[in-house]
Write an enzyme that holds these catalytic residues in place. Structure first.
Site, PDB file in Angstrom:
ATOM      1  N   GLY A  72       0.846  -1.204   0.000  1.00 44.28           N
ATOM      2  CA  GLY A  72       0.000   0.000   0.000  1.00 44.28           C
ATOM      3  C   GLY A  72       0.869   1.237   0.000  1.00 44.28           C
ATOM      4  O   GLY A  72       1.358   1.693  -1.024  1.00 44.28           O
ATOM      5  N   ASP A 111      -2.235   8.706  11.997  1.00 44.04           N
ATOM      6  CA  ASP A 111      -1.131   9.679  11.937  1.00 44.04           C
ATOM      7  C   ASP A 111      -0.325   9.528  10.646  1.00 44.04           C
ATOM      8  O   ASP A 111       0.399  10.425  10.253  1.00 44.04           O
ATOM      9  CB  ASP A 111      -0.194   9.500  13.148  1.00 44.04           C
ATOM     10  N   GLU A 125      -3.192  -8.758   6.741  1.00 45.45           N
ATOM     11  CA  GLU A 125      -1.779  -8.396   6.527  1.00 45.45           C
ATOM     12  C   GLU A 125      -1.190  -9.040   5.275  1.00 45.45           C
ATOM     13  O   GLU A 125      -0.084  -9.593   5.296  1.00 45.45           O
ATOM     14  CB  GLU A 125      -0.955  -8.735   7.791  1.00 45.45           C
ATOM     15  N   THR A 151      -1.885 -11.701   3.684  1.00 45.78           N
ATOM     16  CA  THR A 151      -1.693 -13.160   3.620  1.00 45.78           C
ATOM     17  C   THR A 151      -2.839 -13.895   2.921  1.00 45.78           C
ATOM     18  O   THR A 151      -2.709 -15.081   2.635  1.00 45.78           O
ATOM     19  CB  THR A 151      -1.553 -13.765   5.036  1.00 45.78           C
ATOM     20  N   GLY A 206      -4.986 -12.293   0.322  1.00 45.63           N
ATOM     21  CA  GLY A 206      -5.352 -11.774  -0.987  1.00 45.63           C
ATOM     22  C   GLY A 206      -5.073 -10.286  -1.075  1.00 45.63           C
ATOM     23  O   GLY A 206      -4.515  -9.690  -0.150  1.00 45.63           O
ATOM     24  N   ARG A 244      12.474  10.655  14.007  1.00 45.80           N
ATOM     25  CA  ARG A 244      13.172   9.402  14.281  1.00 45.80           C
ATOM     26  C   ARG A 244      14.334   9.195  13.312  1.00 45.80           C
ATOM     27  O   ARG A 244      15.465   8.884  13.715  1.00 45.80           O
ATOM     28  CB  ARG A 244      12.168   8.242  14.216  1.00 45.80           C
ATOM     29  N   TYR A 257       0.018   4.423  23.797  1.00 47.76           N
ATOM     30  CA  TYR A 257       1.031   4.484  22.741  1.00 47.76           C
ATOM     31  C   TYR A 257       2.334   4.913  23.389  1.00 47.76           C
ATOM     32  O   TYR A 257       2.394   5.969  24.025  1.00 47.76           O
ATOM     33  CB  TYR A 257       0.532   5.542  21.767  1.00 47.76           C
TER      34      TYR A 257
HETATM   35  C1  LIG Z   1       4.551   7.750  11.454  1.00 49.46           C
HETATM   36  C2  LIG Z   1       3.537   6.638  11.488  1.00 49.46           C
HETATM   37  C3  LIG Z   1       2.301   6.870  12.038  1.00 49.46           C
HETATM   38  C4  LIG Z   1       1.352   5.845  12.080  1.00 49.46           C
HETATM   39  N1  LIG Z   1       0.111   6.089  12.619  1.00 49.46           N
HETATM   40  C5  LIG Z   1      -0.833   5.133  12.627  1.00 49.46           C
HETATM   41  C6  LIG Z   1      -2.126   5.389  13.174  1.00 49.46           C
HETATM   42  O1  LIG Z   1      -2.417   6.485  13.658  1.00 49.46           O
HETATM   43  N2  LIG Z   1      -3.047   4.384  13.126  1.00 49.46           N
HETATM   44  C7  LIG Z   1      -2.757   3.175  12.569  1.00 49.46           C
HETATM   45  O2  LIG Z   1      -3.638   2.321  12.532  1.00 49.46           O
HETATM   46  N3  LIG Z   1      -1.530   2.895  12.085  1.00 49.46           N
HETATM   47  C8  LIG Z   1      -0.567   3.844  12.077  1.00 49.46           C
HETATM   48  N4  LIG Z   1       0.675   3.574  11.559  1.00 49.46           N
HETATM   49  C9  LIG Z   1       0.950   2.263  10.977  1.00 49.46           C
HETATM   50  C10 LIG Z   1       0.595   2.178   9.448  1.00 49.46           C
HETATM   51  O3  LIG Z   1       0.479   3.457   8.890  1.00 49.46           O
HETATM   52  C11 LIG Z   1      -0.693   1.408   9.267  1.00 49.46           C
HETATM   53  O4  LIG Z   1      -0.472   0.068   9.634  1.00 49.46           O
HETATM   54  C12 LIG Z   1      -1.282   1.458   7.870  1.00 49.46           C
HETATM   55  O5  LIG Z   1      -2.595   0.943   7.907  1.00 49.46           O
HETATM   56  C13 LIG Z   1      -0.484   0.713   6.821  1.00 49.46           C
HETATM   57  O6  LIG Z   1      -0.995   1.076   5.548  1.00 49.46           O
HETATM   58  P1  LIG Z   1      -0.099   1.038   4.243  1.00 49.46           P
HETATM   59  O7  LIG Z   1      -0.979   1.410   3.111  1.00 49.46           O
HETATM   60  O8  LIG Z   1       1.103   1.845   4.420  1.00 49.46           O
HETATM   61  O9  LIG Z   1       0.244  -0.497   4.179  1.00 49.46           O
HETATM   62  P2  LIG Z   1       1.669  -1.262   3.916  1.00 49.46           P
HETATM   63  O10 LIG Z   1       2.642  -0.846   4.937  1.00 49.46           O
HETATM   64  O11 LIG Z   1       2.014  -1.071   2.495  1.00 49.46           O
HETATM   65  O12 LIG Z   1       1.219  -2.737   4.151  1.00 49.46           O
HETATM   66  C14 LIG Z   1       0.873  -3.210   5.422  1.00 49.46           C
HETATM   67  C15 LIG Z   1       0.334  -4.632   5.295  1.00 49.46           C
HETATM   68  O13 LIG Z   1      -0.893  -4.612   4.594  1.00 49.46           O
HETATM   69  C16 LIG Z   1      -0.807  -5.371   3.396  1.00 49.46           C
HETATM   70  N5  LIG Z   1      -1.528  -4.632   2.354  1.00 49.46           N
HETATM   71  C17 LIG Z   1      -1.310  -3.376   1.920  1.00 49.46           C
HETATM   72  N6  LIG Z   1      -2.183  -3.057   0.955  1.00 49.46           N
HETATM   73  C18 LIG Z   1      -2.968  -4.136   0.782  1.00 49.46           C
HETATM   74  C19 LIG Z   1      -4.043  -4.443  -0.092  1.00 49.46           C
HETATM   75  N7  LIG Z   1      -4.509  -3.582  -0.985  1.00 49.46           N
HETATM   76  N8  LIG Z   1      -4.616  -5.671   0.008  1.00 49.46           N
HETATM   77  C20 LIG Z   1      -4.176  -6.580   0.899  1.00 49.46           C
HETATM   78  N9  LIG Z   1      -3.162  -6.352   1.738  1.00 49.46           N
HETATM   79  C21 LIG Z   1      -2.566  -5.144   1.670  1.00 49.46           C
HETATM   80  C22 LIG Z   1       0.678  -5.513   3.117  1.00 49.46           C
HETATM   81  O14 LIG Z   1       0.968  -6.698   2.390  1.00 49.46           O
HETATM   82  C23 LIG Z   1       1.250  -5.541   4.513  1.00 49.46           C
HETATM   83  O15 LIG Z   1       1.148  -6.837   5.041  1.00 49.46           O
HETATM   84  C24 LIG Z   1       1.657   4.566  11.539  1.00 49.46           C
HETATM   85  C25 LIG Z   1       2.927   4.348  10.976  1.00 49.46           C
HETATM   86  C26 LIG Z   1       3.862   5.363  10.959  1.00 49.46           C
HETATM   87  C27 LIG Z   1       5.211   5.092  10.376  1.00 49.46           C
END
Ligand SMILES: Cc1cc2nc3c(=O)[nH]c(=O)nc-3n(C[C@H](O)[C@H](O)[C@H](O)COP(=O)(O)OP(=O)(O)OC[C@H]3O[C@@H](n4cnc5c(N)ncnc54)[C@H](O)[C@@H]3O)c2cc1C
Length: 607
Positions: free
Chosen positions: A182, A249, A314, A316, A318, A460, A523
Site C-alpha cells: 500500500g 497519523d 496483513e 496473507t 489476498g 526518528r 502508545y
Molecule cells: C509515522 C507513522 C504513524 C502511524 N500512525 C498510525 C495510526 O495512527 N493508526 C494506525 O492504525 N496505524 C498507524 N501507523 C501504521 C501504518 O500506517 C498502518 O499500519 C497502515 O494501515 C499501513 O498502511 P499502508 O498502506 O502503508 O500499508 P503497507 O505498509 O504497504 O502494508 C501493510 C500490510 O498490509 C498489506 N496490504 C497493503 N495493501 C494491501 C491491499 N490492498 N490488500 C491486501 N493487503 C494489503 C501488506 O501486504 C502488509 O502486510 C503509523 C505508521 C507510521 C510510520
C-alpha cells in the site's frame, strides 16, 4: 445454473436512485506520490537538519514548523538521555546498503509483460528495496547501516481488478509469490521478505488503483480503490462536501487497502469509528478467485461474515482491490482545544469520566509529562512579545495554579460536528476537566499538538544520524489496568536498560491516544543513544520484546492498531489457544494452499 451465473455481480453498484450518485473524474496519478523519500519517512522536500547556528530546524515549507529553528530541542535531548550528543558526530548513513540481484525467470518476466506495460514493471534496486520494508526501527537501520536481506524481485503496478486477477493467475502458473504493497508505512515488518523464499517475490504496489469510483450522497457511501492514499481520499471527498473521517497519523502516506489489511485506527475514531466500523464491503483478489458480494447493505445476518477475515489479514489472504466505505458530511464546525492537568493520573481520571458522562470529542489525547516536555522542546524560537507571553503563561501555570513542571501533563482535543454539537461537547469536556484540576490551555496549543504529529514522524530518522534509535509501540487495555500498565512498562524498560549498562538514560514516554467505554489505547515511544554499541537495532528489539512481555503481563493487548506482522508473531501463542492458532493456519491452508500470498505475517508462513 452454476453459482457464478446466479451471482448478481452488477448489483454491487451504488444503490442511490435519486441522481445523487457522483462519479468523480479519474485523477491522474498524484505526482506527490513520487515525491516521497525512499530512505527516510516522508516527503523529499522535508527533513530535520542542524542549522548554521547549531539548532535543529525543519527544512522545506510543507508544515507549520517548516523553516523554523528549534533551539531547545538538542539541549533537551542531551538532558533527557543524559548523553553529550554532539551534532558534529554523525553516524553517516550508507543508504542504500547491499541490494540482492532480482531472481526473475525470463518466462515470468515475459508473462508479466504479456498484460502489463513496461512502466508497470520495475526491477530497479532501490524501488525493490523500498518495497521490502515498512518503518520499523530495525528496517530503517538496516537500509542505512547493515542489510535488509531478501527484497522483492520485481515491483508491479496494476491498474485494474482484471490486471490484479491476471497477476494472481500468472504468479500461480510461474510459482511466484505475491505481496500486496500500500504505502509501505507499517511498523510490524509486514513487508519484510523471508530470506529463504526461493520463489520470485512480486510486490504488488497498488498506487495506480487510487480512484474514488463513486460517491452516493443519498446513502452516504463511497466506493474507493484500495491503493488510494489517505490524504488523497480526504482531498477528493472534500470536493464533494464529505469525508471518510479516517485519519491515522500516517494518513499522508498509508492507503485504504493497507488500513483494512492492518485493521487500522484513526485519531478521530470517537466520531467516525475505526476502519472496521467504516468499511461495509471489500473486493479481494484471492488465490481461488475474487471475493465479492452482490450487495452492500447497512447490516446483515447472512451467516459467517467472510469480510471480517480480511481485516488484519496483513497481505496473507489476498489483495484488497476496492472497498465500499461510509462517508459523512464535512463537519460544520471544527475546534481544537487543550487542557493542562497537574498529573497524568488526574488527566486519566478526566478521560474516564468523559467516557461515562459525555460524548467524547472526535479526538482526545493525553500525553505524559515527558511527552509534554518533548512538545515544549519542539517550540520554535520566539522573541519579543512571544517570549514574554510564554513567560507569563509559565508563571501563571506553575506559580499561580501550582502545577509542577515535572508532573504536569496536557490533553489535546478535536471537536467536530454541528455548531451546537461542538458547543455542547466543549461545555461538557471543560466542566469535567475542571473537576479534575484541569486548566484550559487554549485552542492554539491543541491545534499545534495535532499538527506536530506530522512533523514528529520525521524526527526518528533524523535522530538516527546522531546515534539515537527510537520507535513507538502500542496496546489497548481496560481502564482498571491502564495506569499500572504504563508504570510497569516504563519501569521494566528502565530496568532492562540499566541491566545492560547502556549509555545514559532511555527515553520512555506514554500517551493515551484513543478512548473506549471499556478502556484505552496507550502508545509508547522508546529510544536511546547508541554510540559505541555495534548492534543497537537488536538491543532495541530485545527491549521492545521485554516491554511487550510486560504489556501482556499487565493485561494489555498484543496490539491496538499496528498489527502483528512478523515483529510480534512470536507472541501469538500467549494470546491465542492452540486451537485458535490452528484454525488460523487451517484457514490459510484451505484458502491459499500454495501460499501464493507468501508475506508470512502472523503465524501464517505455511511453506
Ligand atoms: C509515522 C507513522 C504513524 C502511524 N500512525 C498510525 C495510526 O495512527 N493508526 C494506525 O492504525 N496505524 C498507524 N501507523 C501504521 C501504518 O500506517 C498502518 O499500519 C497502515 O494501515 C499501513 O498502511 P499502508 O498502506 O502503508 O500499508 P503497507 O505498509 O504497504 O502494508 C501493510 C500490510 O498490509 C498489506 N496490504 C497493503 N495493501 C494491501 C491491499 N490492498 N490488500 C491486501 N493487503 C494489503 C501488506 O501486504 C502488509 O502486510 C503509523 C505508521 C507510521 C510510520
Amino acid at each position: 445454473m452454476s453459482s457464478s451465473e446466479t451471482f448478481q455481480k452488477a448489483a454491487r453498484r451504488a444503490p442511490a436512485s435519486d441522481g445523487s450518485l457522483i462519479i468523480p473524474e479519474p485523477q491522474p496519478a498524484p505526482p506527490e506520490r513520487e515525491a516521497e523519500s525512499l530512505d527516510v519517512w516522508g516527503f523529499r522536500d522535508t527533513h530535520f537538519d542542524v542549522s548554521e547556528n547549531g539548532h535543529v530546524i525543519i527544512r522545506g515549507n510543507r508544515y507549520e514548523l517548516s523553516g523554523k529553528e528549534l533551539p531547545r530541542f538538542l539541549p533537551w535531548v542531551r538532558e533527557v538521555l543524559e548523553v553529550n550528543l554532539d551534532p558534529r558526530e554523525i553516524h553517516a548513513p550508507r543508504y542504500p546498503t547491499a541490494i540482492a540481484e532480482p531472481t526473475l525467470s525470463s518466462e515470468l518476466n515475459d508473462a508479466l509483460r504479456g498484460f502489463l506495460s513496461t512502466g508497470q514493471i520495475d526491477t530497479n534496486g532501490e524501488t525493490r528495496m523500498r518495497h521490502g520494508h515498512g518503518h520499523t526501527q530495525e528496517e530503517m537501520y538496516a537500509i542505512k547501516y547493515t542489510q535488509l536481506g531478501r527484497v522483492p524481485d520485481v515491483v508491479v503496478y496494476p491498474e485494474s481488478e482484471e490486471q490484479v486477477a491476471k497477476l494472481v493467475e500468472t504468479a500461480k502458473a510461474h510459482n511466484a509469490t505475491l505481496v500486496p504493497y500500500g504505502g509501505g508505512t507499517n511498523v510490524t515488518d509486514a513487508l519484510r521478505c523471508f530470506p529463504n523464499e526461493r520463489r520470485s517475490i512480486i510486490s504488488v504496489d497498488m498506487r495506480r488503483m487510487n480512484r474514488i469510483l463513486w460517491i452516493d450522497r443519498q446513502n452516504m457511501l463511497a466506493c474507493i480503490q484500495a491503493g488510494a492514499v489517505g490524504r488523497h481520499i480526504m482531498a477528493e471527498l472534500r470536493k464533494y462536501g464529505v469525508t471518510m473521517g479516517h485519519e491515522p497519523d500516517s494518513v499522508e502516506f498509508s492507503t485504504l487497502g493497507g488500513w483494512i489489511a492492518t485493521n487500522a485506527s484513526g485519531m478521530k475514531k470517537n466520531k467516525y469509528g475505526n476502519i472496521e466500523d467504516l468499511v461495509l464491503d471489500v473486493n479481494v483478489a484471492t488465490a481461488a478467485g475474487t471475493l465479492e458480494r452482490s450487495s452492500c447493505s447497512p447490516r446483515e445476518s447472512v451467516g459467517m461474515d467472510l469480510r471480517r477475515l480480511i481485516f488484519g489479514s496483513e497481505g496473507t489472504l489476498g489483495i484488497v482491490t476496492s472497498a465500499i466505505v461510509k462517508i459523512f458530511p464535512l463537519p460544520e464546525a471544527q475546534e481544537y482545544g487543550s487542557v493542562l492537568f497537574p498529573s497524568f493520573e488526574a488527566g486519566f481520571k478526566f478521560m474516564y469520566e468523559l467516557t461515562r458522562e459525555a460524548t467524547p470529542p472526535a479526538s482526545v489525547r493525553l500525553v505524559d509529562n515527558l511527552q509534554f516536555q518533548f512538545g515544549l522542546a519542539l517550540k520554535p524560537k520566539s522573541g519579543g512579545l512571544g517570549k514574554l507571553k510564554s513567560r507569563i503563561e509559565r508563571f501563571f501555570v506553575t506559580r499561580v495554579k501550582g502545577f509542577q513542571p515535572d508532573k504536569m501533563v496536557a490533553c489535546t482535543l478535536v471537536f467536530e460536528g454541528t455548531r451546537e454539537e461542538v458547543q455542547e461537547q466543549q461545555k461538557a469536556v471543560y466542566r469535567i476537566a475542571i473537576r479534575h484540576g484541569g486548566m484550559k490551555a487554549g485552542s492554539e496549543n491543541g491545534r499545534r499538538g495535532y499538527q506536530l504529529t506530522y512533523s514528529i514522524a520525521y524526527i526518528r530518522d533524523f535522530l538516527m544520524n546522531y546515534y539515537i534509535i527510537a520507535e513507538s509501540f502500542e496496546t489497548s487495555v481496560s481502564w482498571s489496568d491502564a495506569l499500572a500498565l504504563c508504570d510497569n512498562v516504563k519501569r521494566r524498560l528502565q530496568k532492562e536498560y540499566s541491566d545492560r549498562n547502556l549509555p545514559g538514560k532511555p527515553f520512555v514516554t506514554a500517551r493515551v491516544t484513543q478512548v473506549y467505554r471499556t478502556g484505552v489505547c496507550i502508545y509508547f515511544y522508546f529510544g536511546f543513544y547508541y554510540k559505541g554499541i555495534s548492534n543497537p537495532q537488536e538491543i532495541y528489539l530485545e527491549l521492545e520484546n521485554a516491554a511487550r512481555d510486560e504489556i501482556l503481563n499487565s493485561g494489555g493487548s498484543l496490539s491496538h492498531h499496528h498489527g502483528v506482522g512478523k515483529l510480534r508473531r512470536a507472541f501469538l501463542p500467549r494470546i491465542m489457544s492452540p486451537t485458535a492458532l490452528q484454525w488460523k493456519r487451517d484457514l490459510k491452508k484451505t484458502l491459499d494452499p500454495g501460499n501464493l500470498f507468501g508475506a508470512g505475517n502472523q503465524d501464517l508462513d505455511i511453506r
